[in-house]
Motif scaffolding. Structure first.
Motif, short mmCIF file in Angstrom:
data_model
loop_
_atom_site.label_atom_id
_atom_site.label_comp_id
_atom_site.label_asym_id
_atom_site.label_seq_id
_atom_site.Cartn_x
_atom_site.Cartn_y
_atom_site.Cartn_z
N UNK A 171 0.42 -0.43 -6.38
CA UNK A 171 -0.30 0.96 -6.60
C UNK A 171 -1.57 1.19 -6.09
N UNK A 172 -2.60 -0.13 -6.27
CA UNK A 172 -3.89 -0.12 -6.02
C UNK A 172 -4.07 -0.09 -4.36
N UNK A 173 -2.92 -0.78 -4.07
CA UNK A 173 -2.89 -0.93 -2.41
C UNK A 173 -2.48 0.78 -1.52
N UNK A 174 -1.65 1.37 -2.13
CA UNK A 174 -1.15 2.49 -1.83
C UNK A 174 -2.18 3.74 -2.11
N UNK A 175 -2.61 3.91 -3.23
CA UNK A 175 -3.16 5.04 -3.81
C UNK A 175 -4.85 4.84 -3.55
N UNK A 176 -5.28 6.04 -3.08
CA UNK A 176 -6.63 5.95 -2.95
C UNK A 176 -7.58 6.22 -4.33
N UNK A 177 -6.86 6.58 -5.24
CA UNK A 177 -7.58 6.61 -6.51
C UNK A 177 -7.68 5.70 -7.42
N UNK A 178 -6.89 4.61 -7.12
CA UNK A 178 -6.62 3.16 -7.99
C UNK A 178 -7.45 2.19 -7.18
N UNK A 179 -8.43 1.64 -7.68
CA UNK A 179 -9.03 0.38 -7.21
C UNK A 179 -9.29 -0.73 -8.20
N UNK A 180 -8.77 -2.04 -7.52
CA UNK A 180 -9.13 -3.18 -8.37
C UNK A 180 -10.43 -3.70 -8.10
N UNK A 181 -11.18 -4.40 -8.82
CA UNK A 181 -12.40 -4.88 -8.57
C UNK A 181 -12.41 -5.78 -7.36
N UNK A 182 -13.42 -5.91 -6.72
CA UNK A 182 -13.75 -6.56 -5.63
C UNK A 182 -13.77 -8.17 -5.96
N UNK A 183 -13.04 -8.95 -5.37
CA UNK A 183 -12.91 -10.42 -5.43
C UNK A 183 -13.10 -11.08 -4.18
N UNK A 184 -13.42 -12.30 -4.12
CA UNK A 184 -13.82 -13.10 -3.02
C UNK A 184 -13.03 -14.06 -2.88
N UNK A 185 -12.04 -14.21 -3.80
CA UNK A 185 -10.88 -15.26 -3.62
C UNK A 185 -9.63 -15.05 -4.31
N UNK A 186 -8.49 -15.38 -3.72
CA UNK A 186 -7.16 -14.75 -4.08
C UNK A 186 -6.99 -15.15 -5.63
#
Length: 130
Positions: free
Chosen positions: A17-32
């Motif tokens: 959902x976070x990948x497909x929908x513009x209004x949903x974002x996960x916090x930025x991470x630098x490592x998997x």
């Protein structure tokens, strides 16, 4: 074990959902690994909200469910997704849900993915390979 299966399904659904929908974002991470931990925390919150808050809300809004022939469940799902976003914002693992429609479509995507993953993993964990 059911809680773990639900968390795994919700992790995949929230990520998609976070990948497909513009209004949903996960916090930025630098490592998997950080992304995985973030998804585990957010999916755990979402699963707990759906197990605790959702039944109470369904009981309170039962007449509305009857009047809308069950379509109000989509609204309740969106509200649970928004509540998850708000609760996770209170931690360092904040899921940002920008509005109702983002939550609405995010909840639908998460529900579909979680159901598919649950259907795949549940027979494998119970020892009933068909």
């Amino acid at each position: 074990m059911q809680f773990v299966l639900k968390v795994i399904g919700n992790m995949a659904g929230i990520w998609l959902a976070a990948s497909l929908i513009n209004g949903i974002t996960l916090p930025a991470t630098s490592h998997p690994t950080e992304l995985l931990i973030t998804l585990v925390v957010i999916a755990s919150i979402f699963t707990a909200v759906n197990m605790i808050v959702r039944p109470v809300l369904k009981l309170v809004t039962f007449p509305v469910y009857l009047l809308t022939l069950g379509l109000f469940a989509f609204v309740v799902n969106a509200l649970m997704f928004m509540l998850t976003g708000w609760l996770s914002q209170q931690t360092a693992y904040g899921l940002d849900v920008s509005g109702f429609w983002a939550a609405f479509f995010g909840a639908i995507i998460t529900a579909i993915v979680a159901a598919l993953i649950g259907a795949i993993l549940d027979p494998l964990t119970s020892g009933q390979n068909n």
